[in-house]
Design an enzyme around this catalytic site. Sequence first.
Site, short mmCIF file in Angstrom:
data_model
loop_
_atom_site.label_atom_id
_atom_site.label_comp_id
_atom_site.label_asym_id
_atom_site.label_seq_id
_atom_site.Cartn_x
_atom_site.Cartn_y
_atom_site.Cartn_z
N ARG A 47 71.40 38.78 58.56
CA ARG A 47 71.21 37.76 57.50
C ARG A 47 70.65 36.47 58.09
O ARG A 47 69.84 35.79 57.48
CB ARG A 47 72.54 37.49 56.78
CG ARG A 47 72.50 36.27 55.89
CD ARG A 47 73.61 36.19 54.86
NE ARG A 47 74.93 36.60 55.29
CZ ARG A 47 75.69 35.94 56.17
NH1 ARG A 47 75.27 34.83 56.74
NH2 ARG A 47 76.89 36.40 56.48
N TYR A 99 56.42 26.34 36.07
CA TYR A 99 56.74 27.77 35.88
C TYR A 99 58.10 27.89 35.17
O TYR A 99 59.10 27.34 35.64
CB TYR A 99 56.75 28.49 37.23
CG TYR A 99 57.41 29.84 37.16
CD1 TYR A 99 56.89 30.85 36.36
CD2 TYR A 99 58.59 30.10 37.84
CE1 TYR A 99 57.51 32.08 36.26
CE2 TYR A 99 59.23 31.34 37.76
CZ TYR A 99 58.67 32.31 36.96
OH TYR A 99 59.30 33.53 36.84
N ASP A 170 54.30 24.11 44.64
CA ASP A 170 54.31 25.55 44.39
C ASP A 170 52.86 26.01 44.51
O ASP A 170 52.02 25.71 43.65
CB ASP A 170 54.88 25.82 42.98
CG ASP A 170 54.99 27.31 42.65
OD1 ASP A 170 54.31 28.11 43.32
OD2 ASP A 170 55.76 27.65 41.74
N LYS A 195 53.47 37.60 44.59
CA LYS A 195 52.14 37.52 43.96
C LYS A 195 51.03 37.86 44.97
O LYS A 195 51.03 38.95 45.49
CB LYS A 195 51.95 36.15 43.33
CG LYS A 195 53.17 35.66 42.53
CD LYS A 195 53.57 36.59 41.40
CE LYS A 195 54.73 35.97 40.63
NZ LYS A 195 55.40 36.90 39.74
C1 LIG Z 1 54.02 29.83 39.84
C2 LIG Z 1 55.24 30.65 40.07
N1 LIG Z 1 56.24 30.14 40.80
C3 LIG Z 1 57.38 30.83 41.04
C4 LIG Z 1 57.57 32.10 40.51
C5 LIG Z 1 58.87 32.83 40.76
O1 LIG Z 1 58.68 33.87 41.67
P1 LIG Z 1 59.57 35.23 41.71
O2 LIG Z 1 59.26 35.98 40.46
O3 LIG Z 1 59.12 35.90 42.97
O4 LIG Z 1 61.01 34.82 41.75
C6 LIG Z 1 56.54 32.67 39.76
C7 LIG Z 1 56.73 34.01 39.16
O5 LIG Z 1 56.05 34.41 38.25
C8 LIG Z 1 55.36 31.93 39.52
O6 LIG Z 1 54.37 32.43 38.79
#
Ligand SMILES: Cc1ncc(COP(=O)(O)O)c(C=O)c1O
Length: 375
Positions: A47, A99, A170, A195
Amino acid sequence: MHIETIAIHAANHTDESSKAVIHPLVMSTTFERDADGGYHKDFSYGRADNPNRRLLENVLTQLENGAAAAAFSSGNAAGMTIFQSLKPGTHIIAPDDMYHGLRNQLKNLFADILEFDFIDINNTDIFKSYIKPNTGLIWVETPSNPLLKLTDIVQTVRIAQQQQIRVVCDNTFASPMGQQPLQLGADMVMHSTTKYLGGHSDLTGGALITAREDAWWEKIIQIQQTGGAVPSPADCYWLARSIKTLPYRMRGHVSNALLLAQHLETLPQVERVLYPGLPSHPQHEMAAKQMLNFGGMLSFCVKGGADAARKVANSVRLFTQATSLGGVESLIEHRASIEGPDTKTPQNLLRVSVGLEHIDDLIADIQQALSAIPV
Ligand SMILES: Cc1ncc(COP(=O)(O)O)c(C=O)c1O
């Protein structure tokens, strides 16, 4: 070294015992102590750290030109780590189209712990008027999801630094190939590695990359290691493998997205196309200055409202109607349905993750789906 070379080599070295060219997947959750009680290369318990995670964090650090990286089990876990690292009572300024998963996290999990405002960060007057003595963090998401709105990172950092406020970006939509927020002055970068970095819609992960290894970063690492929302060694192995082709995949995504956006703009059923690479995008010039390319994501609004948009999403044959983004296969979704009743997303908007299929096949498919819409 160039980013293509880093992507291939920074998470790999030849295995000492077998001379295997690809670094092996090490599943062990525990590591043998040295005779003096210490640990070989500081590996003690899975971990806290493991060989595959360390290699993954190394390539992530180098791709974002940072000082260090921390890998997590999802993008949301990475984002939550930032929120958990703040002193209770800290005020966060976040974009009004943040998001929705992270916005909901703040609203539902941190309502009694942190303060937050969701505003239009690009309006400097509004932005400055929301800064309070306890403001400790500006959250930037650019390009945003799903409106593809841009935030001027340099300007945001300039205002934040005057008040010793930290800026986290982000960078999921742009990927390290499309934007380098740390180079533009941000303190930390967040990724949903689910992604583009993962790239094949088959693993979930997240990451934070810091500009400096300071006390705040120590806290982040403490949350990562003791909170334990970490990726498995296998997740790290597969992610490091995917990253090797990221630079070349991104070239295909960007090229297909621009051609698709340009074509959609010519179709009578389309009200407007949101893609930073189009001169019609209101922040096209900012995108050209701030981004290294215009990315692989676009949205478009269909004439005829929500019903027409849903009909198009239901009529595509090659695109898959699904949420998420960044995979080699093209996805389309009626975003307002996903985001729920408090969404600000227009009801006639379709979000597209442009994949790596041949552009002529993508254009033909969208065109046949749109042909069912009366003009
Ligand atoms: C811009 C953005 N940030 C964060 C996230 C969250 O990521 P996760 O789905 O891997 O938890 C997403 C998911 O769609 C996203 O599109």
